[in-house]
Design an enzyme around this catalytic site. Structure first.
Site, PDB file in Angstrom:
ATOM      1  CG  HIS A  42      -1.997  -0.773   1.065  1.00  0.00           C
ATOM      2  ND1 HIS A  42      -2.770  -1.154   2.353  1.00  0.00           N
ATOM      3  CD2 HIS A  42      -2.638  -1.558   0.011  1.00  0.00           C
ATOM      4  CE1 HIS A  42      -3.769  -2.155   1.745  1.00  0.00           C
ATOM      5  NE2 HIS A  42      -3.567  -2.224   0.426  1.00  0.00           N
TER       6      HIS A  42
ATOM      7  CG  HIS B 127     -10.117  -7.082  -4.665  1.00  0.00           C
ATOM      8  ND1 HIS B 127     -10.500  -5.950  -4.640  1.00  0.00           N
ATOM      9  CD2 HIS B 127      -8.986  -6.977  -3.363  1.00  0.00           C
ATOM     10  CE1 HIS B 127      -9.937  -5.220  -3.655  1.00  0.00           C
ATOM     11  NE2 HIS B 127      -8.780  -5.689  -2.937  1.00  0.00           N
TER      12      HIS B 127
ATOM     13  CD  GLU C  91      -5.806  -2.797  -3.036  1.00  0.00           C
ATOM     14  OE1 GLU C  91      -6.757  -3.445  -2.180  1.00  0.00           O
ATOM     15  OE2 GLU C  91      -4.859  -2.264  -2.274  1.00  0.00           O
TER      16      GLU C  91
ATOM     17  CG  ASP D   1      -3.280  -6.312  -4.299  1.00  0.00           C
ATOM     18  OD1 ASP D   1      -4.173  -5.494  -4.597  1.00  0.00           O
ATOM     19  OD2 ASP D   1      -3.277  -6.689  -2.967  1.00  0.00           O
TER      20      ASP D   1
ATOM     21  CG  HIS E  90      -8.865  -4.498   1.307  1.00  0.00           C
ATOM     22  ND1 HIS E  90      -8.055  -4.113   0.479  1.00  0.00           N
ATOM     23  CD2 HIS E  90      -8.863  -3.548   2.075  1.00  0.00           C
ATOM     24  CE1 HIS E  90      -7.304  -3.003   0.720  1.00  0.00           C
ATOM     25  NE2 HIS E  90      -7.779  -2.637   1.873  1.00  0.00           N
TER      26      HIS E  90
ATOM     27  CG  ASP F  38      -7.328  -8.598  -0.238  1.00  0.00           C
ATOM     28  OD1 ASP F  38      -6.276  -8.936  -0.859  1.00  0.00           O
ATOM     29  OD2 ASP F  38      -7.818  -7.193  -0.464  1.00  0.00           O
TER      30      ASP F  38
ATOM     31  CE1 TYR G 186      -3.439  -9.392   3.525  1.00  0.00           C
ATOM     32  CE2 TYR G 186      -5.522  -9.907   4.362  1.00  0.00           C
ATOM     33  CZ  TYR G 186      -4.695  -9.499   3.339  1.00  0.00           C
ATOM     34  OH  TYR G 186      -5.273  -9.523   2.031  1.00  0.00           O
TER      35      TYR G 186
ATOM     36  CG  HIS H 181      -2.093 -11.099  -0.195  1.00  0.00           C
ATOM     37  ND1 HIS H 181      -1.239 -10.506  -1.409  1.00  0.00           N
ATOM     38  CD2 HIS H 181      -3.183 -10.099  -0.203  1.00  0.00           C
ATOM     39  CE1 HIS H 181      -1.915  -9.262  -1.876  1.00  0.00           C
ATOM     40  NE2 HIS H 181      -3.113  -9.233  -1.187  1.00  0.00           N
TER      41      HIS H 181
HETATM   42 FE1  FEO Z   1      -7.242  -5.525  -1.262  1.00  0.00          FE
HETATM   43 FE2  FEO Z   1      -4.746  -7.609  -1.797  1.00  0.00          FE
HETATM   44  O1  FEO Z   1      -5.566  -6.128  -2.330  1.00  0.00           O
END
Ligand code: FEO
Length: 398
Positions: free
Chosen positions: A22, A78, A80, A82, A147, A166, A194, A227
């Site tokens: 982030h 998702h 985002e 990543d 997330h 996530d 996390y 992740h």
């Molecule tokens: Fe909300 Fe791993 O991105």
């Protein structure tokens, strides 16, 4: 590619070097991974991509291991960057246009905005929608704010596998992909960090979502997040942990975080700790200026009482304390006791600022801020011990 379940493969990237995520907001001492999955059924389905700096490596491996022409559909749990970040590059590399992209309504909106292109064939899904891909069915479950507003989980019916994105992840490049083959102390340290740093602000939603997932009665043999490692052994353990963490979690102890220029606030903090210990409360001390801020947030998450001290400079708190307070405010922790203290030379605002900020952040602040002028003498250190004892009594009563 690594087969994680019959015909389901991990095709992600382990980022061993990542130390801040982030931007520079979140420390990741043990790296991370961007987990993408490929399901080879009658249809070949790619679930999520990876962070865009790795897009070339990611797509080249897909080309080598699967053949890009063989991918029939894409699921983006998702958007985002990543997870969705390599989508545009992948679409450009696919031999044909118009591959279906399954995502939530919010996901489609974010992806469109992110890539600024209008050639994407979205298939918008909501909770309970199901797509047959051959032996398996994909069942989609919206996971709003776990997330982002677009997040969802893809459940592979027939394989009893939840691709949870996530949720249930960790920023952890482990020695293995599976929870039963890594150091579980490391794993839980990272899973909690996390949750505390990324998901804690959404705890009330997480509680409801887990209740909903439990009510759906889906058999779950594996949870594969986007992740870190995959929960293969006793996967329900992490769902149960998330539920526990979502319920105003604390471990019953106190922490003291101090920020000091000439030791006076440190001495105050140590004396407050003595007072707490006298009353049987376990306590940990941290120097705000030399402790990783993401680790501090995890410590705040675990503590029942959070006692923060800073000396006063220019009518306010020292810079590390200011940043920490702002981050604590955003995390919306519940069910915790807070208190402020600090030494000062002439104006003495710091302890009041800390106390007021903690109160506004949702902490129960019963003790007036403790401010002492210049260096604490023996009587004043006794005041600090008494301050700690009073907080200990409050903690026992909460
Ligand atoms: Fe909300 Fe791993 O991105």
């Amino acid at each position: 590619m690594i087969e994680i379940k019959k015909n389901i493969f991990w095709t992600g990237i382990k980022d061993w070097e990542m130390r801040h995520f982030h931007g520079h907001e979140l420390s990741t001492h043990r790296g991370t991974s961007y987990n993408s999955y490929l399901i080879k059924d009658e249809k070949t389905v790619l679930v999520d991509t990876v962070w865009d700096p790795f897009r070339e490596e990611f797509v080249s491996k897909l080309e080598r291991d699967v053949g890009l022409e063989n991918i029939d559909m894409i699921v983006i749990n998702h958007a985002e960057p990543d997870h969705g970040g390599s989508l545009g590059y992948l679409l450009d590399r696919l031999p044909s246009r118009g591959i279906p992209i399954y995502c939530t309504k919010n996901g489609a909106e974010i992806i469109k905005k992110h890539f600024n292109r209008d050639d994407m064939n979205f298939k918008v899904v909501k909770t309970g929608d199901t797509v047959n891909i051959g032996e398996y069915d994909l069942v989609f479950v919206e996971m709003q704010m776990l997330h982002w507003p677009d997040s969802m989980l893809t459940y592979v019916k027939g394989a009893a596998t939840a691709l949870s994105n996530d949720a249930f992840g960790q920023h952890y490049a482990g020695i293995s992909l599976f929870n039963d083959e890594v150091d579980n102390c490391e794993l839980y340290e990272e899973a909690m960090k996390y949750y505390a740093n990324i998901l804690a602000p959404f705890s009330p939603l997480i509680k409801k979502k887990i209740e909903q997932i439990r009510e759906m009665n889906l058999p779950i043999e594996m949870i594969a997040p986007s992740h870190g490692v995959i929960w293969r052994k006793d996967p329900m353990q992490i769902i149960d942990k998330y539920y526990e963490w979502s319920l105003d979690y604390n471990e019953g102890h106190a922490i003291i975080i101090f920020d000091t220029m000439y030791n006076s606030t440190r001495e105050m903090g140590k004396a407050i700790a003595e007072g707490l210990e006298t009353r049987g409360i376990k306590v940990k001390l941290f120097n705000a200026a030399n402790t990783d801020q993401s680790d501090l947030i995890t410590e705040v998450f675990k503590a029942k009482a959070v006692i923060i001290g800073s000396c006063t400079v220019n009518n306010t708190v020292l810079r590390p304390t200011a940043g920490l307070l702002e981050e604590i405010r955003g995390h919306k922790f519940k069910g915790k006791i807070g208190a402020g203290f600090g030494s000062y030379g002439w104006s003495g605002e710091a302890s009041k600022i800390i106390s007021t900020t903690l109160e506004k952040a949702g902490f129960k602040v019963a003790q007036p801020p403790l401010s002492l002028k210049y260096r604490p003498d023996e009587n004043e250190l006794a005041q600090c011990r008494a301050f700690g004892e009073k907080i200990a009594l409050e903690m026992s009563a909460l």
